[in-house]
Design a protein around this motif. Sequence first.
Motif, PDB file in Angstrom:
ATOM      1  N   PRO A 298      59.955  39.728  43.162  1.00 27.62           N
ATOM      2  CA  PRO A 298      59.604  38.309  43.113  1.00 27.62           C
ATOM      3  C   PRO A 298      58.097  38.136  43.309  1.00 27.62           C
ATOM      4  N   VAL A 299      57.492  37.224  42.586  1.00 23.93           N
ATOM      5  CA  VAL A 299      56.047  37.041  42.701  1.00 23.93           C
ATOM      6  C   VAL A 299      55.660  36.630  44.111  1.00 23.93           C
ATOM      7  N   PRO A 468      55.818  41.941  34.740  1.00 24.61           N
ATOM      8  CA  PRO A 468      56.105  40.536  35.062  1.00 24.61           C
ATOM      9  C   PRO A 468      55.171  39.960  36.130  1.00 24.61           C
ATOM     10  N   ILE A 469      54.739  40.786  37.064  1.00 29.67           N
ATOM     11  CA  ILE A 469      53.800  40.313  38.092  1.00 29.67           C
ATOM     12  C   ILE A 469      52.452  39.991  37.466  1.00 29.67           C
ATOM     13  N   LEU A 470      51.968  40.893  36.604  1.00 29.14           N
ATOM     14  CA  LEU A 470      50.694  40.629  35.919  1.00 29.14           C
ATOM     15  C   LEU A 470      50.762  39.342  35.101  1.00 29.14           C
ATOM     16  N   GLU A 471      51.881  39.127  34.439  1.00 33.66           N
ATOM     17  CA  GLU A 471      52.043  37.913  33.629  1.00 33.66           C
ATOM     18  C   GLU A 471      52.081  36.669  34.509  1.00 33.66           C
ATOM     19  N   ALA A 472      52.758  36.748  35.647  1.00 28.71           N
ATOM     20  CA  ALA A 472      52.812  35.608  36.562  1.00 28.71           C
ATOM     21  C   ALA A 472      51.446  35.325  37.156  1.00 28.71           C
ATOM     22  N   TRP A 473      50.715  36.360  37.517  1.00 30.52           N
ATOM     23  CA  TRP A 473      49.368  36.162  38.048  1.00 30.52           C
ATOM     24  C   TRP A 473      48.441  35.542  37.001  1.00 30.52           C
ATOM     25  N   ALA A 474      48.567  35.982  35.754  1.00 29.38           N
ATOM     26  CA  ALA A 474      47.698  35.463  34.690  1.00 29.38           C
ATOM     27  C   ALA A 474      47.945  33.981  34.428  1.00 29.38           C
ATOM     28  N   ALA A 475      49.122  33.487  34.783  1.00 27.45           N
ATOM     29  CA  ALA A 475      49.482  32.096  34.499  1.00 27.45           C
ATOM     30  C   ALA A 475      48.965  31.125  35.555  1.00 27.45           C
ATOM     31  N   THR A 476      48.434  31.643  36.660  1.00 29.60           N
ATOM     32  CA  THR A 476      47.920  30.776  37.724  1.00 29.60           C
ATOM     33  C   THR A 476      46.502  31.181  38.088  1.00 29.60           C
ATOM     34  N   LYS A 477      45.741  30.226  38.544  1.00 33.88           N
ATOM     35  CA  LYS A 477      44.349  30.495  38.917  1.00 33.88           C
ATOM     36  C   LYS A 477      44.254  30.686  40.419  1.00 33.88           C
ATOM     37  N   PRO A 478      43.860  31.865  40.866  1.00 36.38           N
ATOM     38  CA  PRO A 478      43.791  32.112  42.310  1.00 36.38           C
ATOM     39  C   PRO A 478      42.550  31.487  42.943  1.00 36.38           C
ATOM     40  N   ASP A 479      42.601  31.322  44.238  1.00 35.12           N
ATOM     41  CA  ASP A 479      41.456  30.814  44.998  1.00 35.12           C
ATOM     42  C   ASP A 479      40.667  32.011  45.515  1.00 35.12           C
ATOM     43  N   PHE A 480      39.797  32.521  44.669  1.00 38.35           N
ATOM     44  CA  PHE A 480      39.002  33.702  45.000  1.00 38.35           C
ATOM     45  C   PHE A 480      37.561  33.293  45.283  1.00 38.35           C
ATOM     46  N   PRO A 481      36.832  34.086  46.100  1.00 40.07           N
ATOM     47  CA  PRO A 481      37.294  35.236  46.890  1.00 40.07           C
ATOM     48  C   PRO A 481      38.092  34.787  48.108  1.00 40.07           C
ATOM     49  N   ASN A 482      38.996  35.636  48.552  1.00 38.15           N
ATOM     50  CA  ASN A 482      39.841  35.259  49.683  1.00 38.15           C
ATOM     51  C   ASN A 482      39.884  36.301  50.800  1.00 38.15           C
ATOM     52  N   TYR A 483      38.982  37.291  50.734  1.00 43.67           N
ATOM     53  CA  TYR A 483      38.805  38.146  51.910  1.00 43.67           C
ATOM     54  C   TYR A 483      37.379  38.678  51.926  1.00 43.67           C
ATOM     55  N   ASP A 484      36.869  38.892  53.142  1.00 47.31           N
ATOM     56  CA  ASP A 484      35.504  39.404  53.306  1.00 47.31           C
ATOM     57  C   ASP A 484      35.479  40.911  53.090  1.00 47.31           C
ATOM     58  N   ALA A 485      34.456  41.390  52.424  1.00 52.91           N
ATOM     59  CA  ALA A 485      34.252  42.836  52.348  1.00 52.91           C
ATOM     60  C   ALA A 485      34.163  43.385  53.771  1.00 52.91           C
ATOM     61  N   GLY A 486      34.815  44.512  53.996  1.00 54.39           N
ATOM     62  CA  GLY A 486      34.817  45.103  55.328  1.00 54.39           C
ATOM     63  C   GLY A 486      35.977  44.670  56.199  1.00 54.39           C
ATOM     64  N   SER A 487      36.832  43.797  55.683  1.00 52.55           N
ATOM     65  CA  SER A 487      38.031  43.385  56.415  1.00 52.55           C
ATOM     66  C   SER A 487      39.219  44.208  55.921  1.00 52.55           C
ATOM     67  N   TRP A 488      40.439  43.801  56.326  1.00 54.48           N
ATOM     68  CA  TRP A 488      41.635  44.479  55.837  1.00 54.48           C
ATOM     69  C   TRP A 488      42.367  43.652  54.791  1.00 54.48           C
ATOM     70  N   GLY A 489      41.638  42.759  54.130  1.00 54.83           N
ATOM     71  CA  GLY A 489      42.245  42.027  53.023  1.00 54.83           C
ATOM     72  C   GLY A 489      42.596  40.602  53.390  1.00 54.83           C
ATOM     73  N   PRO A 490      43.211  39.880  52.468  1.00 51.65           N
ATOM     74  CA  PRO A 490      43.530  38.464  52.699  1.00 51.65           C
ATOM     75  C   PRO A 490      44.629  38.283  53.752  1.00 51.65           C
ATOM     76  N   GLN A 491      44.630  37.127  54.384  1.00 53.61           N
ATOM     77  CA  GLN A 491      45.631  36.818  55.392  1.00 53.61           C
ATOM     78  C   GLN A 491      47.036  36.875  54.812  1.00 53.61           C
ATOM     79  N   GLU A 492      47.174  36.519  53.538  1.00 53.64           N
ATOM     80  CA  GLU A 492      48.498  36.549  52.909  1.00 53.64           C
ATOM     81  C   GLU A 492      49.138  37.936  52.965  1.00 53.64           C
TER      82      GLU A 492
END
Length: 507
Positions: A298-299, A468-492
């Motif tokens: 699931p996406v 299917p994940i790539l296709e679902a991601w391509a259909a929506t516009k993400p709110d980027f950037p969403n994590y700082d370089a040097g962190s462990w990634g986005p809160q999600e």
Amino acid sequence: MSTTSTPAAVTQAANERIPEPCVVVIFGASGDLTKRKLLPALYHLEQSGLLPKDFTVVGVARRDLSATFAPDMKDGILKGGGVEAEDPKLAPFMDRVKYFATNFDDDAGFEALKAYLADLDGQFGTKGNRLFYLAVAPEFFADIIARLGKHGMAKPEKGASNWVRVIIEKPFGTDLASARKLNDDVNAVLSEKQIFRIDHYLGKETVQNILVFRFGNGIFEPVWNRNFIDHVEITAAESIGIEGRGPFYEQAGALRDVLQNHVMEVLSFVAMEPPDSFEAAAVRTEKLKVWRAIEPIPVEDTVRGQYGPGKVDGKDVIGYRQEDRVDPESQRETFAAAKLQIENWRWAGVPFYIRAAKRLEKRVTEVTIVFKQPPLHLFKSGGKGSIEPNVISMRIQPDEGISLQFGTKVPGPTTNVAQVNMNFSYAEAFGKSSANGYERLLLDAMLGDATLFAHRDGVEATWALFTPILEAWAATKPDFPNYDAGSWGPQESCDLLAKSGRSWGKL
């Protein structure tokens, strides 16, 4: 940690692994891969006595580098580690490093290459055996193989005992449709037995050791299932950015570049059933069963991210959108994570959390097996609460090794429990190695052993999961950037595990 060895047995095994005479032909030899990885790996095999006496290497690229190719490759070998300039094997090896210039769409050039390789057979006694390595951009794969077929270089001569094999670098397709087309194009010229789709992660000792750890030790396999394991984490983290590869990364992204291939290969080793033998067909069959048992993803069980400016190792670094030749409004992900469910008897109900990313806090690739807690908590950790679960951590890079985390009583008059680690280090047990992971794969390809290479069925199975994940991601516009370089990634990414009361382990 000490280890034991039997030199006679090792020598006998090594002798059985020497291939037949052959020519290794590297298309795209002017690229960085040949100098940094392939030639050093071949020379490491030579140092170990694992190359045939009758052997040569031919670099093929479009530019005329005949005067500089061998010296440049020698420089790469010396910088590749474990080689001294006065090594007595080096000069004879370099005498067998050749170069041939041709465009990849030049029929006359391929005819001339065919004649050149025949001449080398006479000069070096290589008997018509060919290992073609396609170290080129993916758009050249099908064309080069088609021309090998057109000019009679893709098959051994009729009735001859010699062999022809082709190594193809990743990425093998960019989605399910492109992977199928490429497979069809390649199989129109070559049989599947001739094709070696390479994933350099499978050349790493610590990846191969997952199978030995599981199936070679009686104490682990009985608990390697849903009855004892709570969840599994696989992380492939890089602290570096895209290092000037803007155009490539804009097309690829973290999911295509690492998650669909490297991480899924590691996952298959962790999750597969014991094969009937360690032969290619048996291992590939069990890997394929794992991938086909994974439920559609699931996406909402996926996370994507893109790094912004931040600090890595105390230094300020730019964000992805500020990198050279990257769209300033790019929606390409540099972080990809997913929760997978393998619906089979062994793993039903055990989530597998996987992630791959650029510009995280540190470089580390690790498999973490988190075990279930005992049914009754008799002890407290330092008097504060329940002790942590047992964890097996398999470090693939860097600092390769395995650790087991367990609770033990703290000395003193009260019963307090602390977490400790029992560690195995490859470097401490066997010495530091200069191998880069390509040695085993190149040797296996020369021997015709496809155990550690991808089959078309496996490639298409993993693309079927992620397309299917790539296709679902391509259909929506993400709110980027969403994590700082040097962190462990986005809160999600943390939220993905927190939904079920879990969290990523500390690396």
